[in-house]
Design an enzyme around this catalytic site. Structure first.
Site, PDB file in Angstrom:
ATOM      1  N   HIS A 202       0.816  -1.215   0.000  1.00  0.00           N
ATOM      2  CA  HIS A 202       0.000   0.000   0.000  1.00  0.00           C
ATOM      3  C   HIS A 202       0.847   1.262   0.000  1.00  0.00           C
ATOM      4  O   HIS A 202       0.421   2.303  -0.487  1.00  0.00           O
ATOM      5  CB  HIS A 202      -1.022  -0.042   1.137  1.00  0.00           C
ATOM      6  CG  HIS A 202      -2.172  -0.925   0.791  1.00  0.00           C
ATOM      7  ND1 HIS A 202      -2.199  -2.247   1.118  1.00  0.00           N
ATOM      8  CD2 HIS A 202      -3.282  -0.682   0.051  1.00  0.00           C
ATOM      9  CE1 HIS A 202      -3.301  -2.789   0.621  1.00  0.00           C
ATOM     10  NE2 HIS A 202      -3.973  -1.863  -0.028  1.00  0.00           N
ATOM     11  N   GLU A 449     -11.019 -10.890  -4.587  1.00  0.00           N
ATOM     12  CA  GLU A 449      -9.618 -10.758  -4.186  1.00  0.00           C
ATOM     13  C   GLU A 449      -9.064 -12.075  -3.655  1.00  0.00           C
ATOM     14  O   GLU A 449      -7.859 -12.243  -3.528  1.00  0.00           O
ATOM     15  CB  GLU A 449      -9.479  -9.732  -3.062  1.00  0.00           C
ATOM     16  CG  GLU A 449     -10.028  -8.382  -3.398  1.00  0.00           C
ATOM     17  CD  GLU A 449      -9.788  -7.377  -2.293  1.00  0.00           C
ATOM     18  OE1 GLU A 449      -8.839  -6.619  -2.398  1.00  0.00           O
ATOM     19  OE2 GLU A 449     -10.572  -7.365  -1.310  1.00  0.00           O
ATOM     20  N   ASP A 473      -4.623  -8.153  -4.423  1.00  0.00           N
ATOM     21  CA  ASP A 473      -4.775  -9.244  -3.447  1.00  0.00           C
ATOM     22  C   ASP A 473      -5.011 -10.579  -4.132  1.00  0.00           C
ATOM     23  O   ASP A 473      -4.578 -11.613  -3.632  1.00  0.00           O
ATOM     24  CB  ASP A 473      -5.939  -8.932  -2.483  1.00  0.00           C
ATOM     25  CG  ASP A 473      -5.465  -8.054  -1.338  1.00  0.00           C
ATOM     26  OD1 ASP A 473      -4.366  -8.315  -0.808  1.00  0.00           O
ATOM     27  OD2 ASP A 473      -6.174  -7.097  -0.987  1.00  0.00           O
ATOM     28  N   CYS A 520     -10.031  -3.057 -10.260  1.00  0.00           N
ATOM     29  CA  CYS A 520      -9.555  -1.856  -9.563  1.00  0.00           C
ATOM     30  C   CYS A 520      -8.174  -2.066  -8.953  1.00  0.00           C
ATOM     31  O   CYS A 520      -7.659  -1.198  -8.263  1.00  0.00           O
ATOM     32  CB  CYS A 520     -10.549  -1.400  -8.508  1.00  0.00           C
ATOM     33  SG  CYS A 520     -10.807  -2.608  -7.203  1.00  0.00           S
TER      34      CYS A 520
END
Ligand code: PEP
Ligand code: MG
Length: 596
Positions: A202, A449, A473, A520
């Site tokens: 992240h 995910e 993920d 996304c």
């Protein structure tokens, strides 16, 4: 002497500037420039804080009980001595005078310099005095903060601007927590280098959203690079060049100018609709972290927000979660900024490398013996905290009265979770009806995910309105690769046949069920994957606003029907990347296994 450090490229472009080393624990210290006219006042502020700490320490010493161990008094003497040492105060003054750093920044810059000198000392006793120095600096920073009163603190809170004539600055840190990275939006830094991190950690994702060159996972850049070194960051290749020769510098300055020209050229596509050559309309949505990012989404030509990572509203708040009203205001602000375009709000995805409290990846590694990526994160955490979850749902539903909102749930793996979510929504709607709050229809979607969700998609699709594939993920869990761990970063492969099968089948099944599907994860914003995803039938992509122009350019040049024709060969291939390169000419532009 010039040398190179290699890392993982996570945000493209070239940055050239001076290194600013910041300890991970001090990333929340404000970094801003002061005017020439403010230099004296800033020095005075620093000295006042120092004198305040001197008073505190002297008082502590005077008040020591009679039976206190004599080491305590000696320790306070050491602290007082360090406090008045020219190497600390004199040099801190220099940073303010010569560089126009604010007092907190100047102090922490000097701490970094001195900490290195301590580290290199042979004598154990002297080396251990580094901890004392850190405590003294911490006290001065506290005194400076107390003097500021309620004035905003932290890098994010200060209106940042470049100081005329100042060299560009590049931040170098062992690691940066995602929420700290977020503070550097609109900051003075033109690039980032960290020791830790993977392509889709992240921290890397937020660096990419800042749209400035960044290299992570260098392992030891923060040890090798010194405060103030001249550094080049090559965000395309992951190369960091320290103390470059004039000829290398000139080469990179040329490349920097070229990429600025390219950006300016692509920016002209802003108002061009994203339609393929064979007439397929493609939605290019934005991923945002904060409501304020919606503006950049609109400017970049996004046709909606495909992922609002709401967890950033929850992070670094010292255990206090945002209230329903605070969240409502944030969601409403995003919706209003998007002027009627849809906003997909993902419920809080806390956990793994996004802890609630400020914690760097390094601290996380030592904090958790178990694997946090497989623990109580995302919807699992939300369902374990039902009143927090309902509070967020209420805020989202209330904001739906102001524009088009879609609700997205992260990390779903069980039908039972979907049932609990539907129950929670029903209850929240009842509560809103009773309290007289307005809301409208909110479409419900789940993220794909976890491989289990992709495999059982037909069952999930019966209960939801749309799905969004979180490739970051999905790759992590399919390949059992921690996305934040640079040690296994070379195995994190979006081109892996198993990953491609799961993405392709998810898109196909959602379309067959007549449900909308988007991607996304970071693959959506990497032009090296645009043709491949179009070939799979994807018509909705969500990415950082800065990535929209180059993905749009690829869309405009694509023939979706032709692309679909080569998909079976790619999916059946033992080396899909090579097959795609031959059939589509994609994955060859240096991107491939690397996200930019
Ligand atoms: C993903 O996993 O692809 C995703 C978009 O969510 P995040 O990166 O926030 O985990
Ligand atoms: Mg995710």
């Amino acid at each position: 002497m010039s040398f190179q450090v290699f890392g993982i490229p996570v945000s493209r472009g070239v940055a050239i500037g001076r290194a600013v080393l910041v300890a991970s624990s001090r990333l929340d210290v404000a970094h801003y420039f002061i005017d020439e006219a403010g230099v004296e006042a800033e020095i005075a502020r620093c000295l006042r804080a120092r004198d305040e700490v001197a008073r505190e320490l002297s008082a502590l010493k005077t008040d020591l009980p009679e039976d206190a161990p004599h080491e305590l008094a000696a320790l306070l003497d050491v602290h007082l001595m360090l406090l008045h040492d020219e190497a600390l105060t004199g040099a801190t003054k220099q940073w303010i005078v010569e560089r126009h750093y604010n007092a907190e920044w100047a102090l922490s810059a000097q701490l970094e310099v001195l900490a290195r000198q301590f580290d290199e000392m042979e004598d154990d006793y002297l080396r251990e005095r580094k901890a004392d120095l850190e405590q003294v600096v911490e006290r001065i920073l506290d005194a400076l903060a107390a003097e500021q009163g309620d004035a905003p603190r932290g890098a994010a809170s200060v209106t940042q601007r470049d100081f005329a004539g100042e060299d560009p600055l590049l931040l170098v840190a062992a690691d940066i927590a995602p929420a700290d990275m977020l503070q550097f939006k609109r900051s003075v830094f033109h690039g980032f280098i960290t020791d830790i991190g993977g392509k889709t950690s992240h921290t890397a994702i937020v660096a990419r959203s800042l749209d400035i060159p960044a290299v992570v996972g260098t392992r030891e850049a923060s040890r090798l690079i010194r405060q103030d070194d001249w550094v080049i960051i090559d965000g395309d290749s992951g190369l960091v060049i320290v103390d470059p020769s004039p000829i290398v510098l000139e080469e990179y300055r040329f490349r920097q100018r070229q990429s600025e020209l390219e950006r300016a050229r692509l920016a002209r596509l802003r108002h061009t609709p994203a339609v393929t050559m064979d007439g397929e309309r493609i939605e290019l949505h934005a991923n945002i972290e904060l409501p304020a990012d919606a503006e950049a989404a609109v400017t970049a030509g996004a046709t909606g927000v495909g992922l609002f990572r709401s967890e950033f509203l929850f992070m670094n708040r010292d255990g206090e979660l945002p209230s329903e009203d605070e969240q409502f205001e944030a969601y409403k602000a995003a919706v209003e900024a998007m002027r009627g375009m849809p906003v997909t709000i993902r419920t809080v995805d806390i956990g793994a490398d996004k802890p609630l409290d400020r914690m760097s990846a390094n601290e996380l590694r030592h904090e958790h013996v178990l694997n946090p990526a497989m623990g109580l994160r995302a919807i699992r955490w939300s369902l374990a905290e039902p009143s927090m979850f309902r509070q967020q749902l209420r805020a989202i539903y209330r904001a739906s009265a102001f524009g088009k909102i879609r609700l997205l749930i992260p990390m779903v793996a069980h039908l039972g979770e979907v049932r609990q979510i539907l129950e929670a929504i029903k209850r929240v709607q009842q509560q809103l009806n009773e309290s007289g709050h307005a809301y409208t229809k909110v479409d419900l979607g789940v993220m794909i995910e976890i491989p289990a969700a992709a495999v059982m998609l037909p069952l999930l699709l019966k209960h939801v309105d749309f799905v969004s594939i979180g490739t970051n993920d999905l790759i992590q869990y399919t390949l059992a690769i921690d996305r934040a761990d640079e040690a296994v970063a070379h195995l994190y492969d979006p081109w892996h046949p198993a990953v491609l099968q799961l993405i392709a089948s998810s898109i196909a099944q959602a379309r067959a069920a007549g449900k909308s599907v988007s991607v996304c994860g970071e693959m959506a914003g990497d032009p090296a994957f645009t043709d491949l995803l179009l070939a799979m039938g994807l018509r909705s992509f969500s990415m950082h606003p800065a990535q929209i122009p180059s993905v749009k350019q690829r869309v405009l040049r694509a023939d979706s029907a032709k692309l679909a024709g080569v998909l079976p060969a790619i999916l059946a291939s033992e080396d899909p990347q090579e097959t795609a390169r031959l059939a589509l000419g994609v994955g060859s532009a240096g991107a491939g296994r690397t996200f930019h």
